[in-house]
Design an enzyme around this catalytic site. Sequence first.
Site, short mmCIF file in Angstrom:
data_model
loop_
_atom_site.label_atom_id
_atom_site.label_comp_id
_atom_site.label_asym_id
_atom_site.label_seq_id
_atom_site.Cartn_x
_atom_site.Cartn_y
_atom_site.Cartn_z
N LYS A 87 0.81 -1.22 0.00
CA LYS A 87 0.00 0.00 0.00
C LYS A 87 0.85 1.28 0.00
CE LYS A 87 -4.32 -1.63 0.38
NZ LYS A 87 -4.23 -2.98 0.87
N GLU A 109 -9.86 6.36 2.76
CA GLU A 109 -10.72 5.30 3.30
C GLU A 109 -9.81 4.15 3.70
OE1 GLU A 109 -9.92 5.54 0.19
OE2 GLU A 109 -9.31 3.47 -0.24
N SER A 376 1.90 -9.72 -0.98
CA SER A 376 1.53 -8.30 -0.92
C SER A 376 1.74 -7.68 0.46
CB SER A 376 0.07 -8.12 -1.36
OG SER A 376 -0.77 -8.99 -0.62
C1 LIG Z 1 -5.11 -4.06 0.83
C2 LIG Z 1 -4.41 -5.33 0.65
C3 LIG Z 1 -4.71 -6.22 -0.40
C4 LIG Z 1 -5.83 -6.01 -1.37
O1 LIG Z 1 -5.78 -4.84 -2.10
P1 LIG Z 1 -5.35 -4.79 -3.63
O2 LIG Z 1 -5.68 -3.40 -4.04
O3 LIG Z 1 -6.15 -5.82 -4.36
O4 LIG Z 1 -3.90 -5.08 -3.69
C5 LIG Z 1 -3.95 -7.36 -0.55
N1 LIG Z 1 -2.95 -7.65 0.32
C6 LIG Z 1 -2.64 -6.83 1.35
C7 LIG Z 1 -1.54 -7.21 2.27
C8 LIG Z 1 -3.36 -5.64 1.56
O5 LIG Z 1 -3.04 -4.85 2.59
#
Ligand SMILES: *Cc1c(COP(=O)(O)O)cnc(C)c1O
Length: 408
Positions: A87, A109, A376
Site C-alpha cells: 500500500k 478510506e 503483498s
Molecule cells: C489491501 C491489501 C490487499 C488487497 O488490495 P489490492 O488493491 O487488491 O492489492 C492485498 N494484500 C494486502 C496485504 C493488503 O493490505
Amino acid sequence: MQVIHDFFGSFGGKYVAETLRTPLDELEEAFKQALEDSLFERDFNRFSKEFTGRPTPLLFAENTTTLLGGAAVYIKLEGLANTGAHKINNVLGQCLLAKRMGKRRIIAETGAGQHGLATAAMCAKMGFNCRIYMGETDIRRQRPNVFWMELFGAEVVPVKGVSGTLKDAVNEALRDWSSSFEDTHYLLGSALGPAPYPDMVREFQSVIGREVKEQVDKLGLDVEVMVACVGGGSNAIGFFSQFIDCSKPRLIGVEAGGRGSGPGEHAARMSGSGREGILHGYKSLFLTDEEGQVLPTHSISAGLDYPGIGPQLAYLGKKGRIGFTTIDDTGALEALRFFAKNEGIVFALESAHAGAAAIKLAHEIPKEKAIIINMSGRGDKDIFILAREMKGRQWSNFLKEEVIRNEN
Ligand SMILES: *Cc1c(COP(=O)(O)O)cnc(C)c1O
C-alpha cells in the site's frame, strides 16, 4: 510513458456527481505533469529507497520448491516494505502529488487498516493533516491498526452504514472531498474509483513489476506463471504491469472464495458471479443481486473483502490475458501455515490466497521454469485472527489475562 485512460474496454470511466468533476480533472492534470517531471521521479525513488526500504527482495523459496517438486518458487516480499504491505507505494506517489498541488490535508478510506496505516505514516513523514474514514465494523475488527494510525497523528473517523465496512468508508471520503478539495487530496487506496485513480494507482504500484523484471532478468529465470491476490486489484496490477503486453508469463489473479459459493459468502467477482454495474464512480464487475443492489461479501482476509474489482483487471480478465481463480478461507490458512513452517515468513492472509494458488500449480510446471508469488503484505496484522483459528484456548486465556492486567 504510460497513457492515461478513462476506459479499459467498457470498464472504468468517471461516473461522479458534478461537484467531483473539478477535483478529478485537476488531479488528472497534476498526474500527467508529474509523469513528465524527472524531479517527481527522483523524489519517488528517494523515498522508496530510504523510507519504504525498496527494492524489496525476490526470495528463492528453496524448501517449497523441493517439497512441491515442480517449478522453482520465488516470492516477491512486499511485506518487507515499511508499514508491512505494498500500500505504501501508492501512498507515496499520491502524497508527492498532493504536495505539488499545494494540498495540506489528506483524507483516505480504509478497510482492514493497511491503507490507512500507510497513509497515516506518510502524512506524519511529510507533514500533512490526515483523516482516515473507517467503517464501524472494521474499527472493531482491526483495533491494532487504529491504534497505530492514531499514534502517527491521524484522526480515525468511524463510519456508520448498513455494513460499516470499506464500501461505506469510500462513500464518506467522497462526500468529504466534494466540499473540501480546495485544500484536500483524497488518497484512494486501490486501482479503482473514477479516472484517473485506476491509472494513477497502477503507475505508482508498477514499481513492484519493474523490480521483479529486473530481478528475473538478473537471475535469468524462465517465468511460467505470476500469481497475485486481488481485492481491488492494486498489488496485482502493479506486479503484473511490466508483463501485460507480452504473451508470457501466465498471469493469475486470486480472489477470496470465503466460506462458500452462496451470495454473501465470498468475494469472487471474476471467477464467480460478478455483474456489470457502477459503484464508487467507475463501471466494472460487482457482486450484486438481480436488482443491482450490492451484496455483502465475506473473506477471512479483510483486504479481499470488497464487492468490486478495478476496471483494468476486469477488462484484462474478460480479454483472457489474466486468469482468475479462488482460494477459500481454509486454503489461505493452510498456505499461511505452510510458508511459515517451510520458509520462515508469515504471509498476510490476503497474500496467502496467492500462495495457496501457487502451491496448487507449481507441481504441474517443469523444474526449469519459475513461478512467482506476490506476497503483498506480511501477516503480523492478522495475529488476532490466526491465533483464534490456530491456538484458540491458549489465545483466549492470554487475552483474559491481559484484560485483567489492564484493569488493575
Ligand atoms: C489491501 C491489501 C490487499 C488487497 O488490495 P489490492 O488493491 O487488491 O492489492 C492485498 N494484500 C494486502 C496485504 C493488503 O493490505
